[in-house]
Motif scaffolding. Structure first.
Motif, PDB file in Angstrom:
ATOM      1  N   VAL A  56      35.401  31.647  42.313  1.00 34.74           N
ATOM      2  CA  VAL A  56      37.138  32.037  42.801  1.00 34.74           C
ATOM      3  C   VAL A  56      38.077  31.690  43.453  1.00 34.74           C
ATOM      4  CG1 VAL A  56      39.141  34.243  42.517  1.00 34.74           C
ATOM      5  CG2 VAL A  56      37.226  34.599  41.207  1.00 34.74           C
ATOM      6  N   ARG A  57      37.877  31.759  45.058  1.00 29.46           N
ATOM      7  CA  ARG A  57      38.646  31.109  46.612  1.00 29.46           C
ATOM      8  C   ARG A  57      38.472  29.738  46.017  1.00 29.46           C
ATOM      9  NH1 ARG A  57      36.527  33.103  50.065  1.00 29.46           N
ATOM     10  NH2 ARG A  57      37.168  34.974  50.316  1.00 29.46           N
ATOM     11  N   THR A  58      37.263  29.059  45.532  1.00 28.12           N
ATOM     12  CA  THR A  58      37.040  27.674  45.338  1.00 28.12           C
ATOM     13  C   THR A  58      38.619  27.129  44.364  1.00 28.12           C
ATOM     14  OG1 THR A  58      35.244  27.386  46.434  1.00 28.12           O
ATOM     15  CG2 THR A  58      36.143  26.353  45.088  1.00 28.12           C
ATOM     16  N   ALA A  59      38.606  27.647  43.281  1.00 31.76           N
ATOM     17  CA  ALA A  59      40.042  27.460  42.029  1.00 31.76           C
ATOM     18  C   ALA A  59      40.971  27.572  42.460  1.00 31.76           C
ATOM     19  CB  ALA A  59      38.776  28.135  40.782  1.00 31.76           C
ATOM     20  N   LEU A  60      41.006  28.870  42.878  1.00 31.06           N
ATOM     21  CA  LEU A  60      42.764  29.156  43.810  1.00 31.06           C
ATOM     22  C   LEU A  60      42.773  27.289  44.002  1.00 31.06           C
ATOM     23  CD1 LEU A  60      42.656  32.832  44.437  1.00 31.06           C
ATOM     24  CD2 LEU A  60      43.613  31.600  43.113  1.00 31.06           C
ATOM     25  N   THR A  61      41.998  27.227  45.313  1.00 31.26           N
ATOM     26  CA  THR A  61      41.993  26.391  46.363  1.00 31.26           C
ATOM     27  C   THR A  61      42.576  25.185  45.380  1.00 31.26           C
ATOM     28  OG1 THR A  61      41.003  26.931  47.972  1.00 31.26           O
ATOM     29  CG2 THR A  61      41.469  24.886  48.006  1.00 31.26           C
ATOM     30  N   GLU A  62      41.849  25.388  44.183  1.00 31.25           N
ATOM     31  CA  GLU A  62      42.472  23.585  43.725  1.00 31.25           C
ATOM     32  C   GLU A  62      43.695  23.435  43.326  1.00 31.25           C
ATOM     33  OE1 GLU A  62      39.958  21.275  39.684  1.00 31.25           O
ATOM     34  OE2 GLU A  62      39.153  22.639  40.911  1.00 31.25           O
ATOM     35  N   LEU A  63      44.305  24.905  42.249  1.00 34.70           N
ATOM     36  CA  LEU A  63      44.816  25.462  41.676  1.00 34.70           C
ATOM     37  C   LEU A  63      46.071  25.461  42.228  1.00 34.70           C
ATOM     38  CD1 LEU A  63      44.235  28.441  39.203  1.00 34.70           C
ATOM     39  CD2 LEU A  63      44.805  25.222  38.409  1.00 34.70           C
ATOM     40  N   GLU A  64      46.036  25.241  43.703  1.00 34.60           N
ATOM     41  CA  GLU A  64      46.978  25.518  44.615  1.00 34.60           C
ATOM     42  C   GLU A  64      47.095  23.518  45.089  1.00 34.60           C
ATOM     43  OE1 GLU A  64      48.509  27.192  48.979  1.00 34.60           O
ATOM     44  OE2 GLU A  64      46.261  27.365  48.075  1.00 34.60           O
ATOM     45  N   GLU A  65      45.978  23.369  45.138  1.00 34.78           N
ATOM     46  CA  GLU A  65      45.926  21.279  45.569  1.00 34.78           C
ATOM     47  C   GLU A  65      47.127  20.505  44.185  1.00 34.78           C
ATOM     48  OE1 GLU A  65      41.723  20.259  46.150  1.00 34.78           O
ATOM     49  OE2 GLU A  65      42.167  21.644  47.930  1.00 34.78           O
ATOM     50  N   LEU A  85      35.399  40.264  36.623  1.00 37.29           N
ATOM     51  CA  LEU A  85      36.035  39.279  35.173  1.00 37.29           C
ATOM     52  C   LEU A  85      34.918  38.521  35.251  1.00 37.29           C
ATOM     53  CD1 LEU A  85      39.770  38.962  35.264  1.00 37.29           C
ATOM     54  CD2 LEU A  85      38.337  41.269  34.800  1.00 37.29           C
ATOM     55  N   SER A  86      34.025  37.714  35.693  1.00 36.42           N
ATOM     56  CA  SER A  86      32.632  36.332  35.365  1.00 36.42           C
ATOM     57  C   SER A  86      31.870  36.758  36.049  1.00 36.42           C
ATOM     58  CB  SER A  86      33.773  35.618  35.884  1.00 36.42           C
ATOM     59  OG  SER A  86      33.774  35.258  36.831  1.00 36.42           O
ATOM     60  N   LYS A  87      31.145  36.369  35.729  1.00 35.13           N
ATOM     61  CA  LYS A  87      30.098  36.131  36.803  1.00 35.13           C
ATOM     62  C   LYS A  87      29.877  35.024  37.780  1.00 35.13           C
ATOM     63  CE  LYS A  87      26.562  32.616  34.796  1.00 35.13           C
ATOM     64  NZ  LYS A  87      26.188  32.088  34.437  1.00 35.13           N
ATOM     65  N   ASP A  88      31.202  35.507  38.492  1.00 36.01           N
ATOM     66  CA  ASP A  88      31.099  33.804  39.767  1.00 36.01           C
ATOM     67  C   ASP A  88      31.476  35.373  40.314  1.00 36.01           C
ATOM     68  OD1 ASP A  88      31.354  31.498  38.307  1.00 36.01           O
ATOM     69  OD2 ASP A  88      33.162  31.040  38.320  1.00 36.01           O
ATOM     70  N   GLY A  89      31.628  34.828  42.304  1.00 38.75           N
ATOM     71  CA  GLY A  89      31.943  35.841  43.532  1.00 38.75           C
ATOM     72  C   GLY A  89      33.752  34.787  43.582  1.00 38.75           C
ATOM     73  N   LYS A  90      33.468  36.024  44.396  1.00 37.63           N
ATOM     74  CA  LYS A  90      34.654  35.529  45.402  1.00 37.63           C
ATOM     75  C   LYS A  90      35.259  34.008  45.733  1.00 37.63           C
ATOM     76  CE  LYS A  90      34.576  38.973  48.053  1.00 37.63           C
ATOM     77  NZ  LYS A  90      35.047  40.571  48.851  1.00 37.63           N
ATOM     78  N   ASP A  91      33.740  33.782  46.720  1.00 36.29           N
ATOM     79  CA  ASP A  91      34.253  32.646  46.715  1.00 36.29           C
ATOM     80  C   ASP A  91      34.112  31.689  45.458  1.00 36.29           C
ATOM     81  OD1 ASP A  91      33.232  33.004  49.404  1.00 36.29           O
ATOM     82  OD2 ASP A  91      31.413  32.644  49.418  1.00 36.29           O
ATOM     83  N   TYR A 127      45.010  41.580  41.505  1.00 31.91           N
ATOM     84  CA  TYR A 127      44.843  39.866  41.506  1.00 31.91           C
ATOM     85  C   TYR A 127      44.693  39.662  43.372  1.00 31.91           C
ATOM     86  CZ  TYR A 127      47.845  38.728  37.406  1.00 31.91           C
ATOM     87  OH  TYR A 127      48.062  39.212  35.528  1.00 31.91           O
ATOM     88  N   THR A 128      43.931  40.312  43.187  1.00 33.89           N
ATOM     89  CA  THR A 128      42.633  40.398  44.449  1.00 33.89           C
ATOM     90  C   THR A 128      41.507  39.260  44.722  1.00 33.89           C
ATOM     91  OG1 THR A 128      41.223  41.961  44.365  1.00 33.89           O
ATOM     92  CG2 THR A 128      43.402  42.316  45.292  1.00 33.89           C
ATOM     93  N   LEU A 129      41.011  38.245  45.152  1.00 34.98           N
ATOM     94  CA  LEU A 129      39.675  37.754  45.272  1.00 34.98           C
ATOM     95  C   LEU A 129      38.951  38.940  44.491  1.00 34.98           C
ATOM     96  CD1 LEU A 129      39.163  35.777  47.715  1.00 34.98           C
ATOM     97  CD2 LEU A 129      40.583  34.539  45.969  1.00 34.98           C
ATOM     98  N   ALA A 130      38.062  39.587  44.300  1.00 31.93           N
ATOM     99  CA  ALA A 130      37.604  41.053  43.853  1.00 31.93           C
ATOM    100  C   ALA A 130      38.389  40.921  42.665  1.00 31.93           C
ATOM    101  CB  ALA A 130      37.291  42.406  44.957  1.00 31.93           C
ATOM    102  N   GLY A 131      39.139  42.181  42.557  1.00 34.94           N
ATOM    103  CA  GLY A 131      39.657  41.968  40.802  1.00 34.94           C
ATOM    104  C   GLY A 131      39.358  40.884  40.092  1.00 34.94           C
ATOM    105  N   LEU A 132      39.811  38.901  40.306  1.00 34.63           N
ATOM    106  CA  LEU A 132      39.684  38.274  39.435  1.00 34.63           C
ATOM    107  C   LEU A 132      38.105  37.704  39.925  1.00 34.63           C
ATOM    108  CD1 LEU A 132      42.438  35.583  40.871  1.00 34.63           C
ATOM    109  CD2 LEU A 132      42.034  37.042  38.416  1.00 34.63           C
ATOM    110  N   ALA A 133      37.260  37.833  40.997  1.00 40.32           N
ATOM    111  CA  ALA A 133      35.458  37.734  41.109  1.00 40.32           C
ATOM    112  C   ALA A 133      35.376  38.883  39.700  1.00 40.32           C
ATOM    113  CB  ALA A 133      35.206  37.975  41.613  1.00 40.32           C
TER     114      ALA A 133
END
Length: 106
Positions: free
Chosen positions: A61-70, A53-59, A45-51
């Protein structure tokens, strides 16, 4: 009389529909939360590990995690080593809102 056959796979996920009904949440954040909820506990469950799984990159994933946190679905905590140096980040992921009232988005 009709015959109905339902073919089910063994590899499926059951989750709450709660986050799918968030009208103000992006599809990217909804998709990432759904993906995270479908993964086994031992997943990377790291940014790299989640990234990976799709064509999206770490940035992305980080943006989506930030939104989920908000929205209150993800809580983060910094992990430090014995000397106080930053070692990593712990993510606590929930399938329903962490904040119920008042909303952190208001």
């Amino acid at each position: 009389m009709a015959i109905i056959r339902v073919e089910k796979t063994k590899d499926y996920t059951t989750m709450s529909n709660y986050h799918f009904r968030e009208k103000d949440m992006s599809l990217k954040a909804k998709g990432l939360l759904s993906l995270i909820l479908s993964l086994p506990e031992e997943w990377d469950y790291t940014l790299a590990g989640l990234a990976m799984l799709s064509k999206d990159g770490k940035d992305s994933v980080r943006t989506a995690l930030t939104e989920l946190e908000e929205f209150g679905y993800v809580e983060t905590a910094r992990i430090r080593d014995e000397k106080g140096r930053l070692k990593g980040t712990e993510y606590i992921v929930r399938d329903c809102l962490l904040y119920t009232s008042p909303s952190p988005r208001d």
